[in-house]
Scaffold this active site. Structure first.
Site, PDB file in Angstrom:
ATOM      1  CE  LYS A 167      -1.591   1.480   4.065  1.00  0.00           C
ATOM      2  NZ  LYS A 167      -1.237   2.896   4.416  1.00  0.00           N
ATOM      3  NE  ARG A 187      -0.484  11.887   7.790  1.00  0.00           N
ATOM      4  CZ  ARG A 187       0.007  13.115   7.849  1.00  0.00           C
ATOM      5  NH1 ARG A 187      -0.752  14.075   8.277  1.00  0.00           N
ATOM      6  NH2 ARG A 187       1.224  13.367   7.445  1.00  0.00           N
ATOM      7  NE  ARG A 193       1.204  10.140   9.967  1.00  0.00           N
ATOM      8  CZ  ARG A 193       0.677   9.195   9.192  1.00  0.00           C
ATOM      9  NH1 ARG A 193      -0.522   8.730   9.439  1.00  0.00           N
ATOM     10  NH2 ARG A 193       1.343   8.751   8.140  1.00  0.00           N
ATOM     11  CG  ASP A 234       3.694   1.194   9.308  1.00  0.00           C
ATOM     12  OD1 ASP A 234       3.890   1.430   8.101  1.00  0.00           O
ATOM     13  OD2 ASP A 234       3.445   2.086  10.137  1.00  0.00           O
ATOM     14  CB  ILE A 246       8.069   6.333  14.231  1.00  0.00           C
ATOM     15  CG1 ILE A 246       9.265   5.400  14.062  1.00  0.00           C
ATOM     16  CG2 ILE A 246       7.740   7.074  12.934  1.00  0.00           C
ATOM     17  CD1 ILE A 246      10.545   6.076  13.601  1.00  0.00           C
TER      18      ILE A 246
HETATM   19  C1  EPZ Z   1       4.773   6.708   6.115  1.00  0.00           C
HETATM   20  O1  EPZ Z   1       4.080   7.771   6.725  1.00  0.00           O
HETATM   21  C2  EPZ Z   1       3.784   5.551   6.052  1.00  0.00           C
HETATM   22  N1  EPZ Z   1       2.626   5.944   5.235  1.00  0.00           N
HETATM   23  C3  EPZ Z   1       3.340   5.189   7.467  1.00  0.00           C
HETATM   24  O2  EPZ Z   1       2.472   4.067   7.383  1.00  0.00           O
HETATM   25  C4  EPZ Z   1       4.583   4.795   8.268  1.00  0.00           C
HETATM   26  O3  EPZ Z   1       4.196   4.512   9.609  1.00  0.00           O
HETATM   27  C5  EPZ Z   1       5.591   5.958   8.265  1.00  0.00           C
HETATM   28  O4  EPZ Z   1       5.908   6.303   6.902  1.00  0.00           O
HETATM   29  C6  EPZ Z   1       6.883   5.608   8.986  1.00  0.00           C
HETATM   30  O5  EPZ Z   1       7.455   4.484   8.393  1.00  0.00           O
HETATM   31  C7  EPZ Z   1       2.744   5.960   3.890  1.00  0.00           C
HETATM   32  O6  EPZ Z   1       3.797   5.682   3.342  1.00  0.00           O
HETATM   33  C8  EPZ Z   1       1.524   6.349   3.122  1.00  0.00           C
HETATM   34  P1  EPZ Z   1       7.107   9.926   8.151  1.00  0.00           P
HETATM   35  P2  EPZ Z   1       4.728   9.265   6.741  1.00  0.00           P
HETATM   36  O7  EPZ Z   1       7.053  11.179   7.332  1.00  0.00           O
HETATM   37  O8  EPZ Z   1       5.415   9.513   5.462  1.00  0.00           O
HETATM   38  C9  EPZ Z   1       7.118  13.246  11.530  1.00  0.00           C
HETATM   39  C10 EPZ Z   1       0.518   2.810   7.773  1.00  0.00           C
HETATM   40  O9  EPZ Z   1       0.030   2.319   8.796  1.00  0.00           O
HETATM   41  N2  EPZ Z   1       7.117  14.205  10.412  1.00  0.00           N
HETATM   42  O10 EPZ Z   1       8.284   9.010   8.009  1.00  0.00           O
HETATM   43  O11 EPZ Z   1       3.681  10.200   7.180  1.00  0.00           O
HETATM   44  C11 EPZ Z   1       5.801  12.487  11.624  1.00  0.00           C
HETATM   45  O12 EPZ Z   1       4.879  13.246  12.381  1.00  0.00           O
HETATM   46  C12 EPZ Z   1       1.115   4.211   7.811  1.00  0.00           C
HETATM   47  O13 EPZ Z   1       0.593   2.234   6.660  1.00  0.00           O
HETATM   48  C13 EPZ Z   1       7.304  15.553  10.694  1.00  0.00           C
HETATM   49  O14 EPZ Z   1       7.445  15.946  11.842  1.00  0.00           O
HETATM   50  O15 EPZ Z   1       5.793   9.074   7.908  1.00  0.00           O
HETATM   51  C14 EPZ Z   1       6.197  11.207  12.302  1.00  0.00           C
HETATM   52  O16 EPZ Z   1       6.221  11.415  13.708  1.00  0.00           O
HETATM   53  C15 EPZ Z   1       0.977   4.837   9.197  1.00  0.00           C
HETATM   54  N3  EPZ Z   1       7.305  16.442   9.670  1.00  0.00           N
HETATM   55  C16 EPZ Z   1       7.622  10.953  11.803  1.00  0.00           C
HETATM   56  O17 EPZ Z   1       8.079  12.207  11.282  1.00  0.00           O
HETATM   57  C17 EPZ Z   1       7.148  16.043   8.354  1.00  0.00           C
HETATM   58  O18 EPZ Z   1       7.178  16.900   7.447  1.00  0.00           O
HETATM   59  C18 EPZ Z   1       7.732   9.917  10.692  1.00  0.00           C
HETATM   60  O19 EPZ Z   1       6.872  10.338   9.685  1.00  0.00           O
HETATM   61  C19 EPZ Z   1       6.965  14.667   8.087  1.00  0.00           C
HETATM   62  C20 EPZ Z   1       6.961  13.765   9.132  1.00  0.00           C
END
Ligand code: EPZ
Length: 418
Positions: free
Chosen positions: A22, A92, A121, A305, A327
């Protein structure tokens, strides 16, 4: 709303076909909007998050033809228009359209995604990356309004953290930035590398995807392309836990061991065995389950995840397990529901202490977010008696036909349609 009725106690035996990832599919659907030529994606999972992402692509004017084994997205005639908050609020990942639309049209307006069940997020790193490429971005009335009248210019993007989404936004935008872009502290997740492979098939010039440093030459001369996405390592890890928690044996076809190293290490510590097969991998558990300590980390560390799923496994293992979520700030929504099934879990901030070994007992529980929901399914498979899981739509976002896949392996499970 559909519910799942599960009677636990049986051992799972059989084969599960792991679907396409996904979290690889969603950015690739957004990437299709970069090119005026068709992109054919095979191996898209049949899950509602993918359906929703495709419907947003249609909102921009893309023509989408979808059948069981392939989806073609033709973005030849799209326009950059605003997508409503209501649409983005529900998923999102639609923020991933921001980079491609800005890169292609020099302007984009995408609703600022709100938080979600697992945390605030924010998208500040996405916005900073686009600004580094020369975009002007303002937030007004809950909208991200981005413009780059003179086009984007290659630059050195240093990410504050290896964010998966921010890396994907930077990567997609950089394909149309003039000159070389270097993305430093990039996320190394397999889904990022798969996006790069898809963009390369479309004509992009990218090197280093899957490492902390990615180089992109732009602008790209796009071409019609076809891409077969990677299998879903989170789905594979989930079914691996299903085999371990029920003391059974499952073959997970299409799963790739190299994407699951940290997960396999914990499975083996906890008493399961994992071996390659010519179609994927086989997970079995014959002896007692043992406790383990887990800290979630960016790839190649243990994936956030799969944290909820492994916490459930720890509930059934003799001994005390310590689990730390680094995370997301609120990714323990499954804990109160697991406690309703008899689990002994104490929380201190982002750390959980799981005292395993007590038998779980079936009850009515509530799904909250995608991965918390599936941890309840896993608990129900191991619990004595009947469990009813409400709000199953959370599961359908990311797990393809989970009830029929489990039933085929001997689980006593049925979907109750309201
Ligand atoms: C991706 O989300 C995945 N979703 C998530 O899967 C996964 O948990 C996550 O990566 C971590 O591996 C998709 O790929 C669609 P991040 P993403 O940016 O990109 C903070 C699932 O269950 N952050 O790596 O949103 C954020 O708040 C989903 O399939 C900022 O602060 O994850 C988080 O605490 C859930 N500022 C951390 O970084 C930003 O600009 C990691 O987020 C971006 C992120």
């Amino acid at each position: 709303m559909d519910r799942l009725r599960i009677v636990g106690g049986g051992r799972l035996q059989g084969t599960v076909t792991i679907a396409g990832a996904k979290n690889a599919a969603l950015p690739q659907i957004a990437a299709a909007l970069l090119s005026p030529h068709p992109l054919e994606l095979t191996n898209l999972p049949q899950v509602s998050d993918v359906d929703n992402m495709l419907s947003v692509a249609r909102l921009y004017g893309a023509r989408v033809e979808r059948n069981a084994h392939s989806t073609t997205i033709d973005a030849g005639d799209i326009v950059s228009r605003e997508v409503s908050y209501d649409t983005v609020r529900r998923m999102r990942a639609t923020v991933l359209f921001l980079g491609p639309l800005l890169a292609r049209f020099g302007e984009a307006r995408v609703s600022l995604p709100g938080g979600c069940a697992i945390g605030a997020r924010p998208v500040d790193m996405h916005i900073d990356a686009l600004a580094t490429l020369g975009a002007e971005i303002v937030i007004e009335n809950g909208l991200i309004v981005a413009s780059a009248r003179g086009g984007l210019k290659g630059a050195r993007i240093l990410l504050g953290a290896p964010s998966v989404g921010a890396t994907e936004t930077a990567l997609m935008a950089a394909t149309m930035a003039v000159g070389e872009t270097e993305i430093v502290n990039a996320a190394r997740e397999p889904e990022v590398a798969d996006l790069a492979a898809c963009l390369t098939a479309m004509g992009a010039e990218i090197e280093g995807a899957g490492t902390h440093r990615i180089l992109v030459q732009g602008p790209t001369g796009w071409q019609p392309a076809k891409h077969h996405g990677i299998a879903d390592r989170v789905e594979a890890g989930t079914y691996a836990v299903a085999a371990a928690i029920t003391g059974g044996e499952l073959e997970l076809t299409n799963a790739r061991i190299e994407n699951l190293a940290a997960v396999i290490q914990v499975l083996e510590i906890m008493g399961a065995s994992v071996r390659p097969s010519n179609r994927g991998l086989v997970v079995a558990r014959g002896g007692p389950l043992r406790a383990a300590d887990i800290v979630t980390e960016p790839y190649p560390g243990f994936p956030t995840d799969l944290q909820a799923q492994f916490m459930t496994l720890a509930c059934c293992a003799a001994g005390t397990s310590h689990i730390r979520e680094t995370i997301f700030e609120n990714r323990f929504m499954h804990v109160p529901e697991l406690v309703r099934l008899g689990a002994d879990i104490a929380l201190q901030g982002t750390a959980a202490t799981v005292r395993g070994g007590a038998a779980l007992k079936g009850a009515q529980v509530m799904a909250t977010d995608l991965r918390a929901s599936v941890s309840l399914v896993l608990a129900a498979l191991a619990a004595e008696g009947e469990t009813i899981i409400n709000r199953v739509y959370h599961l359908d976002r990311g797990y393809e036909q989970i009830d029929s896949k489990l039933a085929q392996c001997g689980a006593e499970i049925e979907r109750l349609r309201d």
